[in-house]
Design a protein around this motif. Structure first.
Motif, PDB file in Angstrom:
ATOM      1  N   ASP A  68      44.175  34.985  23.471  1.00 38.19           N
ATOM      2  CA  ASP A  68      43.058  35.585  24.203  1.00 38.19           C
ATOM      3  C   ASP A  68      43.553  36.284  25.464  1.00 38.19           C
ATOM      4  N   SER A  69      44.473  35.604  26.170  1.00 43.59           N
ATOM      5  CA  SER A  69      45.043  36.202  27.385  1.00 43.59           C
ATOM      6  C   SER A  69      45.833  37.462  27.059  1.00 43.59           C
ATOM      7  N   LEU A  70      46.562  37.440  25.926  1.00 45.62           N
ATOM      8  CA  LEU A  70      47.353  38.602  25.533  1.00 45.62           C
ATOM      9  C   LEU A  70      46.449  39.806  25.230  1.00 45.62           C
ATOM     10  N   PHE A  71      45.374  39.585  24.478  1.00 46.96           N
ATOM     11  CA  PHE A  71      44.488  40.699  24.142  1.00 46.96           C
ATOM     12  C   PHE A  71      43.753  41.221  25.377  1.00 46.96           C
ATOM     13  N   ARG A  72      43.468  40.329  26.324  1.00 53.03           N
ATOM     14  CA  ARG A  72      42.875  40.806  27.572  1.00 53.03           C
ATOM     15  C   ARG A  72      43.856  41.699  28.328  1.00 53.03           C
ATOM     16  N   SER A  73      45.137  41.312  28.284  1.00 51.28           N
ATOM     17  CA  SER A  73      46.161  42.136  28.933  1.00 51.28           C
ATOM     18  C   SER A  73      46.269  43.499  28.246  1.00 51.28           C
ATOM     19  N   MET A  74      46.203  43.495  26.904  1.00 49.66           N
ATOM     20  CA  MET A  74      46.241  44.767  26.176  1.00 49.66           C
ATOM     21  C   MET A  74      45.058  45.651  26.577  1.00 49.66           C
ATOM     22  N   ARG A  75      43.876  45.021  26.617  1.00 47.08           N
ATOM     23  CA  ARG A  75      42.697  45.776  27.010  1.00 47.08           C
ATOM     24  C   ARG A  75      42.845  46.336  28.423  1.00 47.08           C
ATOM     25  N   GLY A  76      43.409  45.515  29.347  1.00 51.20           N
ATOM     26  CA  GLY A  76      43.621  45.980  30.710  1.00 51.20           C
ATOM     27  C   GLY A  76      44.599  47.137  30.775  1.00 51.20           C
ATOM     28  N   SER A  77      45.642  47.080  29.926  1.00 54.63           N
ATOM     29  CA  SER A  77      46.631  48.156  29.905  1.00 54.63           C
ATOM     30  C   SER A  77      45.995  49.468  29.446  1.00 54.63           C
ATOM     31  N   LEU A  78      45.157  49.385  28.380  1.00 54.49           N
ATOM     32  CA  LEU A  78      44.484  50.596  27.902  1.00 54.49           C
ATOM     33  C   LEU A  78      43.501  51.136  28.944  1.00 54.49           C
ATOM     34  N   GLU A  79      42.798  50.239  29.599  1.00 56.29           N
ATOM     35  CA  GLU A  79      41.811  50.659  30.595  1.00 56.29           C
ATOM     36  C   GLU A  79      42.487  51.370  31.769  1.00 56.29           C
ATOM     37  N   TYR A  80      43.612  50.777  32.225  1.00 52.90           N
ATOM     38  CA  TYR A  80      44.341  51.382  33.342  1.00 52.90           C
ATOM     39  C   TYR A  80      44.879  52.768  32.958  1.00 52.90           C
ATOM     40  N   SER A  81      45.467  52.855  31.761  1.00 50.62           N
ATOM     41  CA  SER A  81      46.061  54.122  31.346  1.00 50.62           C
ATOM     42  C   SER A  81      44.999  55.181  31.075  1.00 50.62           C
ATOM     43  N   ASN A 255      42.989  22.298   1.665  1.00 55.41           N
ATOM     44  CA  ASN A 255      43.276  23.728   1.721  1.00 55.41           C
ATOM     45  C   ASN A 255      43.063  24.384   0.363  1.00 55.41           C
ATOM     46  N   THR A 256      43.271  25.688   0.310  1.00 60.29           N
ATOM     47  CA  THR A 256      42.997  26.433  -0.923  1.00 60.29           C
ATOM     48  C   THR A 256      43.918  26.025  -2.072  1.00 60.29           C
ATOM     49  N   SER A 257      45.027  25.338  -1.758  1.00 64.99           N
ATOM     50  CA  SER A 257      45.934  24.852  -2.804  1.00 64.99           C
ATOM     51  C   SER A 257      45.585  23.436  -3.237  1.00 64.99           C
ATOM     52  N   GLY A 258      44.530  22.857  -2.643  1.00 61.96           N
ATOM     53  CA  GLY A 258      44.104  21.516  -3.017  1.00 61.96           C
ATOM     54  C   GLY A 258      44.815  20.402  -2.280  1.00 61.96           C
ATOM     55  N   VAL A 259      45.557  20.718  -1.211  1.00 60.69           N
ATOM     56  CA  VAL A 259      46.300  19.711  -0.451  1.00 60.69           C
ATOM     57  C   VAL A 259      45.445  19.235   0.724  1.00 60.69           C
ATOM     58  N   GLU A 260      45.345  17.907   0.882  1.00 62.38           N
ATOM     59  CA  GLU A 260      44.598  17.345   2.006  1.00 62.38           C
ATOM     60  C   GLU A 260      45.389  17.547   3.301  1.00 62.38           C
ATOM     61  N   MET A 261      44.732  18.109   4.310  1.00 65.71           N
ATOM     62  CA  MET A 261      45.395  18.421   5.576  1.00 65.71           C
ATOM     63  C   MET A 261      44.563  17.879   6.740  1.00 65.71           C
ATOM     64  N   LEU A 262      45.254  17.615   7.855  1.00 70.22           N
ATOM     65  CA  LEU A 262      44.590  17.285   9.124  1.00 70.22           C
ATOM     66  C   LEU A 262      44.670  18.530   9.988  1.00 70.22           C
ATOM     67  N   ALA A 263      43.524  19.119  10.275  1.00 66.71           N
ATOM     68  CA  ALA A 263      43.494  20.437  10.903  1.00 66.71           C
ATOM     69  C   ALA A 263      42.839  20.389  12.278  1.00 66.71           C
ATOM     70  N   GLY A 264      43.464  21.093  13.222  1.00 65.75           N
ATOM     71  CA  GLY A 264      42.858  21.408  14.502  1.00 65.75           C
ATOM     72  C   GLY A 264      42.715  22.920  14.578  1.00 65.75           C
ATOM     73  N   TYR A 265      41.550  23.376  14.987  1.00 71.30           N
ATOM     74  CA  TYR A 265      41.315  24.823  14.941  1.00 71.30           C
ATOM     75  C   TYR A 265      40.598  25.284  16.197  1.00 71.30           C
ATOM     76  N   SER A 266      40.862  26.552  16.568  1.00 71.92           N
ATOM     77  CA  SER A 266      40.257  27.116  17.775  1.00 71.92           C
ATOM     78  C   SER A 266      40.094  28.618  17.581  1.00 71.92           C
ATOM     79  N   SER A 267      38.940  29.144  17.975  1.00 72.70           N
ATOM     80  CA  SER A 267      38.672  30.572  17.844  1.00 72.70           C
ATOM     81  C   SER A 267      39.131  31.314  19.096  1.00 72.70           C
ATOM     82  N   VAL A 268      39.411  32.600  18.930  1.00 72.53           N
ATOM     83  CA  VAL A 268      39.852  33.470  20.027  1.00 72.53           C
ATOM     84  C   VAL A 268      38.669  34.356  20.417  1.00 72.53           C
ATOM     85  N   PRO A 269      38.115  34.174  21.617  1.00 75.85           N
ATOM     86  CA  PRO A 269      36.909  34.920  21.988  1.00 75.85           C
ATOM     87  C   PRO A 269      37.100  36.433  21.977  1.00 75.85           C
ATOM     88  N   THR A 270      38.273  36.920  22.379  1.00 73.31           N
ATOM     89  CA  THR A 270      38.466  38.355  22.559  1.00 73.31           C
ATOM     90  C   THR A 270      38.347  39.138  21.262  1.00 73.31           C
TER      91      THR A 270
END
Length: 528
Positions: A68-81, A255-270
Motif C-alpha cells: 500500500d505504501s509503495l503504490f502511494r509512493s508511485m501515485r505521488g511520483s506521478l502526481e509530482y511529475s 486451496n484449489t489443489s485440495g490441500v488444507e492450509m492455515l491462511a492469514g490474509y490482508s487486502s491492500v486499500p490502494t
C-alpha cells in the motif's frame, strides 16, 4: 479325572501374581498416558494452529502495508511529475524525453512511462525502444483513464500485442490555466523486473513449507512461488473471495489443489489486491507427531522399569509395592516436586499412584522443554518473534518507555545467491554474535525473521548510539565471506512514535526501509 489333577487344572486357570500386577500396572500406565497424550495433543494442536494463523496474518498485514505504501509512493511520483509537465506544450520533445528517462531511472517504479495528449496521441514514451511515440492509444484502460481526467489505476490485464500482464497507472496533466492537456501514465510489467517484482516477486517456499501469494481484485494470481500459475483465476478459494470483498483475517482453508492450509490474509486499500500467507496444516501434524514421539520415547524407559519392578515385587511378597515405589523414585527424578496425591485406603495403591505421578512429571518436563524450544530461534540461538511479541506486550502493559531497533542485513539475497544458503546461515549467526557482544546485558536481541533482527532497549535516549555501535561493529567485523557485511537500521520509540505493538514495529520497519532507500549501512530514526 483324579482329584490332584482337577486341582492342578483349576490352579492353571488362575492368574499369577506376576501377570495380575503386570496387567494392572500396564493398564494404569496406558490409560494415564493415553489421557495425557490426548490432552497434550489437543492442547498443542490448538496452540500451534492459533500461533501459525496469527503469525501468517501478521506477515500478510505487514506485506499489504508495504505494498500500500509503495503504490502511494508511485501515485505521488506521478502526481509530482504531472505537475512539472503542466507546461508540456512549451517543452521540446527531447526535453520531455529526458525528463521521463530521469523519472523512470530515478525511482524504478515503472517499466515504461508515457505522455498522452488529450486527443489520445502518444507524445513521448520512455524508454524510447518501446516505439509507441506518435501512435494513438488503443487499450481499454488507457482510453478510460484519458476520458476520466482523474487519477487512475487499472486492474491487471493482458496486452493484445505483447501479451504482457500489466498494471496501468495515470495522472491527469493540467496547464496553469486548468486546461486538460492529457495524462502521464506509468506501466508495470508484472512478469518482468521492476520494483514490485523486486519486493514481492520472490514469495519462495520456506523450510516449513509456508509461502505467500498475491491476487488482484478479480481473484487472479499475480505473484506465486509456482510461476506457471500466474494469471490463473483462483476466485473460488474462500480466502480469495473475502479479499475480493476487501476483508482481512485468518482461517483454515482448502486451496484449489485440495490441500488444507492455515491462511492469514490482508487486502491492500490502494489497489484492491490481496496478500495471502499460508502454511500447510500438515506442518502442524508433523510437529505434533514429533511432540508425541518425544513424550512416548521419554515415557518408555520409566514404563519398562515399572514393569520390571512389579515382577520383582511378585517374587518378594514381603515388599510387594514398596520395592516398586523405590525403583521408580530412583529414576534420576529427585529434583521433580511430586504433586500432592489424595491418600488411598490401600498403602500399596497409594505408593503405586505416586510412582505413576513421577511418570506424569517426566512428561510435563518434556512439554516445558518443547515450550522453551518454541520461543528460541534454532539457527542463531536468539529469542524468536513470538518471544519478542510477548516482551513488548509486557513492557507496554507496564507503561515502560523503550526503543525498538529493527535491522536488516544489506544485500542478503546476494549473499545467498553468490555463496549459497549454508554460508548465508553462517553470516546470520555471525551477525547475531556481533549484535549480542555489542549490547549490554539488559538489552535483548531477537531474530525477527529471515535476515531481520530486532533489539529492545529500555533506555530510549541511547537507542541511536547503540544502533550505531552495532552497525560499526558489523561493518568492521571479519565476516564468513570475503565481502563486508553491513546492516541498515530503523528506530522507533514507545510511546513517542506509537502506542500499539504492531504500529511500533511498522514505524521501525518504515525507518529501516528509508535507510535502505538512502543507500543502506545507516541508521534512521522514525519521524513519527
Amino acid at each position: 479325572m483324579s482329584t490332584p489333577r482337577r486341582a492342578e487344572h483349576r490352579q492353571s486357570k488362575k492368574l499369577s501374581l506376576i501377570s495380575l500386577l503386570t496387567g494392572l500396572v500396564t493398564l494404569v500406565v496406558l490409560l494415564t498416558s493415553s489421557i495425557l497424550l490426548v490432552g497434550s495433543y489437543e492442547s498443542q494442536k490448538k496452540s500451534l494452529t492459533e500461533t501459525t494463523l496469527h503469525l501468517n496474518y501478521s506477515n500478510a498485514d505487514r506485506i499489504s502495508k508495504t505494498m500500500d505504501s509503495l503504490f502511494r509512493s508511485m501515485r505521488g511520483s506521478l502526481e509530482y511529475s504531472a505537475d512539472k509537465l503542466s507546461d508540456v506544450d512549451a517543452m521540446t520533445s527531447n526535453q520531455v524525453d529526458d525528463y521521463l528517462d530521469l523519472m523512470r531511472n530515478s525511482s524504478n517504479f515503472f517499466n515504461s512511462i508515457t505522455v498522452v495528449e488529450a486527443n489520445g496521441l502518444i507524445r513521448n514514451v520512455a524508454p524510447a525502444r518501446v516505439g509507441m511515440a506518435g501512435r494513438r492509444i488503443t487499450s481499454k484502460a488507457s482510453l478510460e483513464a484519458l476520458a476520466l481526467q482523474k487519477p487512475y489505476i487499472s486492474s491487471p490485464y493482458m496486452t493484445s500485442n505483447t501479451k504482457r500482464l500489466i498494471v496501468f497507472m495515470s495522472q491527469p496533466i493540467f496547464s496553469s490555466s486548468d486546461k486538460y492537456l492529457g495524462i502521464l501514465s506509468g506501466t508495470l510489467y508484472l512478469q518482468e523486473n521492476n520494483i514490485l517484482s523486486d519486493i514481492f516477486g520472490n514469495s519462495n517456499v520456506d523450510d516449513s513449507g509456508s509461502y505467500y501469494y498475491i491476487v488482484d481484485s478479480n481473484g487472479r494470481l499475480l505473484y506465486h512461488p509456482d510461476k506457471q500459475l500466474l494469471g490463473e483465476d483462483v476466485s473460488s478459494n474462500k480466502v480469495v473471495q473475502k479479499l475480493m470483498k476487501g476483508e482481512s483475517g485468518e482461517q483454515q482453508v482448502r486451496n484449489t489443489s485440495g490441500v488444507e492450509m492455515l491462511a492469514g490474509y490482508s487486502s491492500v486499500p490502494t489497489n484492491g489486491w490481496g496478500i495471502v500467507v499460508v502454511s500447510p496444516i500438515s506442518l502442524i501434524h508433523h510437529q505434533l507427531m514429533g511432540h508425541i514421539r518425544t513424550i512416548l520415547w521419554y515415557s518408555l524407559f520409566p514404563f519398562i522399569i515399572l514393569l520390571i519392578g512389579v515382577m520383582l515385587v511378585a517374587y518378594r511378597l514381603a515388599r510387594p509395592f514398596v520395592h516398586l515405589a523405590n525403583l521408580v523414585s530412583k529414576m534420576g527424578k529427585e529434583k521433580i516436586v511430586m504433586p500432592e496425591a489424595k491418600p488411598h485406603w490401600s498403602q500399596e495403591a497409594d505408593l503405586l499412584t505416586k510412582a505413576v505421578l513421577l511418570a506424569v512429571l517426566n512428561i510435563q518436563k518434556q512439554t516445558d522443554q518443547l515450550t522453551q524450544v518454541a520461543v528460541t530461534d534454532v539457527l542463531t540461538g536468539l529469542m524468536n518473534r513470538r518471544s519478542l511479541e510477548n516482551t513488548m506486550s509486557q513492557w507496554m502493559a507496564s507503561g515502560l518507555p523503550f526503543s525498538l531497533i529493527m535491522l536488516d542485513v544489506d544485500k542478503f539475497k546476494f549473499v545467498n545467491d553468490t555463496y549459497g544458503h549454508l554460508i548465508g546461515d553462517e553470516v546470520l549467526k555471525h551477525v547475531a554474535e556481533v549484535i549480542v557482544t555489542s549490547l549490554r546485558p539488559d538489552d535483548v536481541c531477537y531474530r525477527y525473521g529471515g535476515e531481520e533482527f530486532v533489539i529492545l532497549l529500555n533506555r530510549p535516549e541511547e537507542a541511536f548510539n547503540v544502533a550505531e555501535r552495532v552497525r560499526r561493529a558489523l561493518e568492521q567485523s571479519r565476516a564468513p565471506i570475503p565481502t563486508r557485511v553491513t546492516v541498515s537500521l530503523g528506530i522507533a520509540h514507545y510511546p513517542l512514535h506509537a502506542s500499539e505493538r504492531e504500529e511500533l514495529i511498522e514505524k521501525a520497519d518504515q525507518a529501516l526501509y528509508l535507510a535502505k532507500s538512502r543507500g543502506r549501512n545507516r541508521t534512521i530514526v522514525s519521524e513519527g
